[in-house]
Design an enzyme around this catalytic site. Structure first.
Site, PDB file in Angstrom:
ATOM      1  N   ARG A  39     -10.605   3.930  -0.965  1.00 29.48           N
ATOM      2  CA  ARG A  39     -10.117   3.105   0.161  1.00 29.48           C
ATOM      3  C   ARG A  39     -10.317   3.890   1.450  1.00 29.48           C
ATOM      4  O   ARG A  39      -9.522   4.767   1.776  1.00 29.48           O
ATOM      5  CB  ARG A  39      -8.627   2.813  -0.001  1.00 29.48           C
ATOM      6  CG  ARG A  39      -8.252   1.876  -1.133  1.00 29.48           C
ATOM      7  CD  ARG A  39      -6.749   1.614  -1.102  1.00 29.48           C
ATOM      8  NE  ARG A  39      -6.367   0.520  -1.949  1.00 29.48           N
ATOM      9  CZ  ARG A  39      -5.905   0.664  -3.197  1.00 29.48           C
ATOM     10  NH1 ARG A  39      -5.792   1.864  -3.731  1.00 29.48           N
ATOM     11  NH2 ARG A  39      -5.568  -0.387  -3.908  1.00 29.48           N
ATOM     12  N   ARG A  43       2.252 -10.086  -1.255  1.00 24.38           N
ATOM     13  CA  ARG A  43       2.333  -8.914  -2.134  1.00 24.38           C
ATOM     14  C   ARG A  43       3.295  -7.844  -1.643  1.00 24.38           C
ATOM     15  O   ARG A  43       3.623  -6.929  -2.389  1.00 24.38           O
ATOM     16  CB  ARG A  43       0.936  -8.313  -2.350  1.00 24.38           C
ATOM     17  CG  ARG A  43       0.339  -7.713  -1.123  1.00 24.38           C
ATOM     18  CD  ARG A  43      -1.125  -7.337  -1.351  1.00 24.38           C
ATOM     19  NE  ARG A  43      -1.311  -5.937  -1.663  1.00 24.38           N
ATOM     20  CZ  ARG A  43      -2.496  -5.335  -1.705  1.00 24.38           C
ATOM     21  NH1 ARG A  43      -3.608  -6.046  -1.501  1.00 24.38           N
ATOM     22  NH2 ARG A  43      -2.606  -4.068  -1.983  1.00 24.38           N
ATOM     23  N   GLU A  47     -11.324 -10.782  -4.901  1.00 26.74           N
ATOM     24  CA  GLU A  47      -9.877 -10.707  -4.699  1.00 26.74           C
ATOM     25  C   GLU A  47      -9.337 -11.935  -3.969  1.00 26.74           C
ATOM     26  O   GLU A  47      -8.193 -11.958  -3.547  1.00 26.74           O
ATOM     27  CB  GLU A  47      -9.509  -9.424  -3.957  1.00 26.74           C
ATOM     28  CG  GLU A  47     -10.305  -9.151  -2.699  1.00 26.74           C
ATOM     29  CD  GLU A  47      -9.961  -7.809  -2.045  1.00 26.74           C
ATOM     30  OE1 GLU A  47      -8.938  -7.206  -2.384  1.00 26.74           O
ATOM     31  OE2 GLU A  47     -10.737  -7.380  -1.164  1.00 26.74           O
ATOM     32  N   HIS A  54       0.811  -1.214   0.000  1.00 27.07           N
ATOM     33  CA  HIS A  54       0.000   0.000   0.000  1.00 27.07           C
ATOM     34  C   HIS A  54       0.845   1.265   0.000  1.00 27.07           C
ATOM     35  O   HIS A  54       0.419   2.307  -0.478  1.00 27.07           O
ATOM     36  CB  HIS A  54      -1.027  -0.031   1.142  1.00 27.07           C
ATOM     37  CG  HIS A  54      -2.191  -0.883   0.790  1.00 27.07           C
ATOM     38  ND1 HIS A  54      -2.287  -2.197   1.178  1.00 27.07           N
ATOM     39  CD2 HIS A  54      -3.277  -0.643   0.009  1.00 27.07           C
ATOM     40  CE1 HIS A  54      -3.392  -2.714   0.677  1.00 27.07           C
ATOM     41  NE2 HIS A  54      -4.014  -1.796  -0.033  1.00 27.07           N
ATOM     42  N   ARG A 105     -15.447   1.857  -0.707  1.00 22.76           N
ATOM     43  CA  ARG A 105     -15.180   0.523  -0.163  1.00 22.76           C
ATOM     44  C   ARG A 105     -15.203   0.606   1.353  1.00 22.76           C
ATOM     45  O   ARG A 105     -14.555   1.470   1.940  1.00 22.76           O
ATOM     46  CB  ARG A 105     -13.821   0.011  -0.628  1.00 22.76           C
ATOM     47  CG  ARG A 105     -13.567  -1.401  -0.096  1.00 22.76           C
ATOM     48  CD  ARG A 105     -12.299  -1.975  -0.638  1.00 22.76           C
ATOM     49  NE  ARG A 105     -11.131  -1.350  -0.037  1.00 22.76           N
ATOM     50  CZ  ARG A 105      -9.883  -1.674  -0.364  1.00 22.76           C
ATOM     51  NH1 ARG A 105      -9.656  -2.568  -1.292  1.00 22.76           N
ATOM     52  NH2 ARG A 105      -8.866  -1.086   0.212  1.00 22.76           N
ATOM     53  N   ASN A 120      -4.604  -7.023  -6.774  1.00 26.85           N
ATOM     54  CA  ASN A 120      -3.456  -6.978  -5.848  1.00 26.85           C
ATOM     55  C   ASN A 120      -3.515  -8.162  -4.893  1.00 26.85           C
ATOM     56  O   ASN A 120      -2.530  -8.852  -4.660  1.00 26.85           O
ATOM     57  CB  ASN A 120      -3.469  -5.680  -5.038  1.00 26.85           C
ATOM     58  CG  ASN A 120      -3.473  -4.463  -5.936  1.00 26.85           C
ATOM     59  OD1 ASN A 120      -3.111  -4.568  -7.090  1.00 26.85           O
ATOM     60  ND2 ASN A 120      -3.905  -3.333  -5.407  1.00 26.85           N
ATOM     61  N   ASP A 121      -4.702  -8.378  -4.347  1.00 26.36           N
ATOM     62  CA  ASP A 121      -4.858  -9.515  -3.443  1.00 26.36           C
ATOM     63  C   ASP A 121      -5.080 -10.810  -4.213  1.00 26.36           C
ATOM     64  O   ASP A 121      -4.535 -11.848  -3.854  1.00 26.36           O
ATOM     65  CB  ASP A 121      -6.028  -9.273  -2.478  1.00 26.36           C
ATOM     66  CG  ASP A 121      -5.600  -8.393  -1.311  1.00 26.36           C
ATOM     67  OD1 ASP A 121      -4.494  -8.611  -0.794  1.00 26.36           O
ATOM     68  OD2 ASP A 121      -6.363  -7.487  -0.940  1.00 26.36           O
ATOM     69  N   CYS A 155     -10.059  -2.862 -10.115  1.00 31.80           N
ATOM     70  CA  CYS A 155      -9.475  -1.741  -9.381  1.00 31.80           C
ATOM     71  C   CYS A 155      -8.084  -2.061  -8.841  1.00 31.80           C
ATOM     72  O   CYS A 155      -7.449  -1.227  -8.212  1.00 31.80           O
ATOM     73  CB  CYS A 155     -10.399  -1.286  -8.253  1.00 31.80           C
ATOM     74  SG  CYS A 155     -10.658  -2.560  -7.013  1.00 31.80           S
TER      75      CYS A 155
HETATM   76  C1  PEP Z   1      -6.770  -5.189  -4.499  1.00 31.70           C
HETATM   77  O1  PEP Z   1      -6.570  -6.068  -3.656  1.00 31.70           O
HETATM   78  O2  PEP Z   1      -6.515  -5.341  -5.709  1.00 31.70           O
HETATM   79  C2  PEP Z   1      -7.314  -3.876  -4.105  1.00 31.70           C
HETATM   80  C3  PEP Z   1      -7.667  -2.991  -5.004  1.00 31.70           C
HETATM   81  O3  PEP Z   1      -7.413  -3.586  -2.788  1.00 31.70           O
HETATM   82  P1  PEP Z   1      -6.174  -3.256  -1.845  1.00 31.70           P
HETATM   83  O4  PEP Z   1      -4.987  -2.967  -2.724  1.00 31.70           O
HETATM   84  O5  PEP Z   1      -6.552  -2.078  -1.017  1.00 31.70           O
HETATM   85  O6  PEP Z   1      -6.008  -4.507  -1.048  1.00 31.70           O
HETATM   86 MG    MG Z   2      -7.426  -5.939  -1.704  1.00 31.66          MG
END
Ligand code: PEP
Ligand code: MG
Length: 591
Positions: free
Chosen positions: A297, A466, A432, A190, A333, A455-456, A503
């Site tokens: 977020r 990650r 995710e 993040h 979210r 991402n997740d 996203c």
């Molecule tokens: C993701 O997991 O792709 C996402 C957009 O949420 P975050 O990066 O906040 O976990």
């Molecule tokens: Mg996520």
């Protein structure tokens, strides 16, 4: 000397190194003579006074920048410095044990913090973290250690740190911090995501950059290629000055796309929205031409404060974004705390595996009061009807049903309280987690849209943490397994006639845009600064050729080969990109 890390946020900057301390204080333990006692006590008192002064200065600065709420955290810290019990304990032990004050203070501090953390009272438990934090400041002053933190920086420079917490990064002062580089982290941590949102050039995962840089060194930070140069010669500086000009020109050329529609050459429209972490980022989203916020977020709103946000505070935040973005939509979210986003005052236990732990919707469904407060505020702020709700980390149907039930209760309660609300607010689920991706057909009837959180999804599908720089090379969005998940989610959404967006950061990497269009994706939510680039890509390709590309890719068995094909495709179609290219190891160039 040149070092390579993971390009986290594009841009090139040259400046002085502002090296942040890592919290690895070595505590001396030596004995002292009886006659040195008054001197030791005086050192202790001086350290307390100095710490107090530093903290009051910091509090004033934060209050000026971010308002009273965020500065209140220091009130609790200042109280620790005045704690008679702690001070008397230190003096008593100094007299009795005749050891240096650093050691005596450290021991007393640990005893105090332990006593607080074992109390069954949430508020008092939180004080243990305050005690540790203040204690470290006092120790640094006793040891005469220069302490630089992000919030204490008062000169322009490039921050070099072991790590930056997402909660620190989100409030970074852009007038001082030209860019940052860290030892740890990866492209989808993040901290890196926020750097892109705030448009601060950054490199992460440099492994030992804090050992190689001295405070005040001259640094060149190239966030496009992930390269850092320490004390470069004049020739290299001159070369990078030219690179900066080129980068500025690319950005300038791309800015013409801000006002153009996102549409393929065969007239197929795309919806490009922005990801934001703070309401203030909506301005930048609009400037960059976003037609909505596809991911707000909200968890950062819970950070850097000692109490929970009230419903009214939530409401005001969401209202700002809803008003600014209207008539465009805003996908709020619900809080996704946990993973690499921690909150000391919610007293979430330290977990061995936080990304698989008590986070996101799991937390919200257990702490229903906190969840309901947020839902109430979103519903109230939805005066124009342009807000939508998105649940993070759904892993099974029960969670989704439960979350929707809570939402229905909240609607009824608001109406009973006399509020006029729009009851048919759109609701979505983040997809995710692999288990959710495999049951999107079962989840679809319960939501209005899906948002693919790559991402997740990638970290869970490939079992690759990650945020871990050591295995970043395995974090591969082009892995055929990942692509099959994404394709399935999109197809299931279409079959169920619901909307689907992406996203996760994969949606902002130009090499994947043609492939995603080929799979049928039409909605993308990305850091604002990447919108123009994606528009340029989409306006250079036809959907038909993207579909062909996807058919071709489906026959390939490895991520590496797929990436090669995608890079070649893009090089052919848009030769003069790109701002940023780290998922594929810098194979594309910015020229
Ligand atoms: C993701 O997991 O792709 C996402 C957009 O949420 P975050 O990066 O906040 O976990
Ligand atoms: Mg996520």
């Amino acid at each position: 000397m040149s070092h390579k890390g993971i390009a986290a946020s594009p841009g090139i900057v040259i400046g002085r190194a502002l090296l942040l301390d890592r919290d690895d204080l070595t505590i001396p333990k030596h004995e002292i003579k009886e006659e040195d006692l008054p001197k030791e006590i005086a050192r202790f008192e001086d350290a307390l006074i100095k710490t107090r002064k530093e903290m009051i200065e910091m509090q004033t600065r934060i209050e000026d920048k971010m308002g009273t709420k965020h500065a209140e955290i220091f009130d609790a810290h200042l109280l620790v410095l005045e704690d008679r019990m702690l001070i008397e304990e230190v003096i008593r032990r100094l007299e009795k044990e005749k050891r240096c004050v650093e050691f005596v203070f450290y021991e007393s501090l640990q005893k105090f913090a332990k006593a607080f953390s074992s109390i069954e009272d949430e508020y008092l438990k939180e004080r243990a973290a305050d005690i540790q934090d203040v204690g470290r400041r006092v120790l640094r002053n006793l040891l005469g250690k220069h302490h630089e933190t992000l919030s204490s920086i008062e000169e322009k420079g490039i921050v070099i740190a072991y790590d930056l917490a997402p909660s620190e990064t989100v409030f970074i002062n852009k007038s001082f911090v030209l860019g940052f580089a860290t030892d740890i982290g990866s492209r989808t941590s993040h901290t890196a995501i926020i750097a892109r949102s705030l448009e601060i050039p950054a490199i992460v995962g440099l492994e030992d950059i804090t050992q190689r840089v001295e405070y005040g060194d001259t640094i060149i930070l190239d966030g496009i290629h992930g390269i850092i140069e320490i004390n470069p010669n004049e020739k290299l500086i001159a070369h990078y000055r030219e690179e900066i000009k080129k980068f500025e020109e690319i950005t300038r050329n791309l800015s013409v796309f801000q006002t153009l529609p996102a549409v393929t050459t065969d007239d197929h429209k795309l919806k490009l929205m922005a990801n934001i972490e703070l309401p203030s980022e909506s301005d930048s989203a609009l400037i960059h031409g976003a037609v909505g916020i596809g991911l707000y977020r909200t968890e950062f709103f819970y950070m850097n404060r000692t109490d929970l946000p009230t419903e009214q505070e939530h409401y005001e935040n969401y209202k700002i974004v809803a008003d600014k973005m209207y008539p465009h939509e805003v996908v709020v979210r619900t809080m996704d705390l946990g993973g690499d986003k921690f909150l000391s005052h919610l007293n979430v236990p330290n977990e061995l595996n936080p990304f698989m732990g008590w986070r996101a919707i799991r937390f919200s469904l257990e702490k229903k009061d906190i969840f309901k407060t947020q839902l109430r505020a979103i519903l109230r702020a939805n005066e124009h009807g342009n807000l939508k709700i998105l649940y993070p980390l759904i892993t099974n149907l029960e969670e989704l049903i439960q979350a929707n039930l809570v939402l229905e209760v909240v609607k009824k309660e608001l109406i009973a309280d006399g509020h006029t609300i729009n009851t048919d607010i759109g609701v979505g689920a983040m997809i995710e987690v692999p288990s959710a991706a495999l049951i999107t057909d079962l989840l679809a009837p319960h939501v209005d849209f899906f948002s693919i959180g790559t991402n997740d999804l990638i970290q869970y599908a490939l079992a690759v943490d990650r945020v871990n720089e050591h295995i970043a090379y395995l974090y591969d969005p082009a892995h055929p397994g990942v692509l099959r998940f994404i394709d399935k989610i999109i197809r299931d959404a279409k079959d169920a006639n619901i909307r689907v967006a992406m996203c996760g950061e994969m949606a902002s990497d130009p090499i994947y845009i043609p492939l995603l269009i080929g799979m049928g994706l039409e909605e993308f939510s990305v850091p604002s600064a990447f919108i123009s680039e994606i528009k340029k890509v989409s306006r250079s390709i036809s959907r038909t050729e993207c579909q062909k590309l996807w058919s071709q890719v489906q026959k390939i068995s490895t991520g590496k080969e797929i990436q090669k094909i995608l890079v070649e495709f893009l090089r052919l179609k848009v030769p003069e990109l790109l701002l940023y290219n780290s998922f594929h190891g810098g194979e594309l160039d910015s020229t």
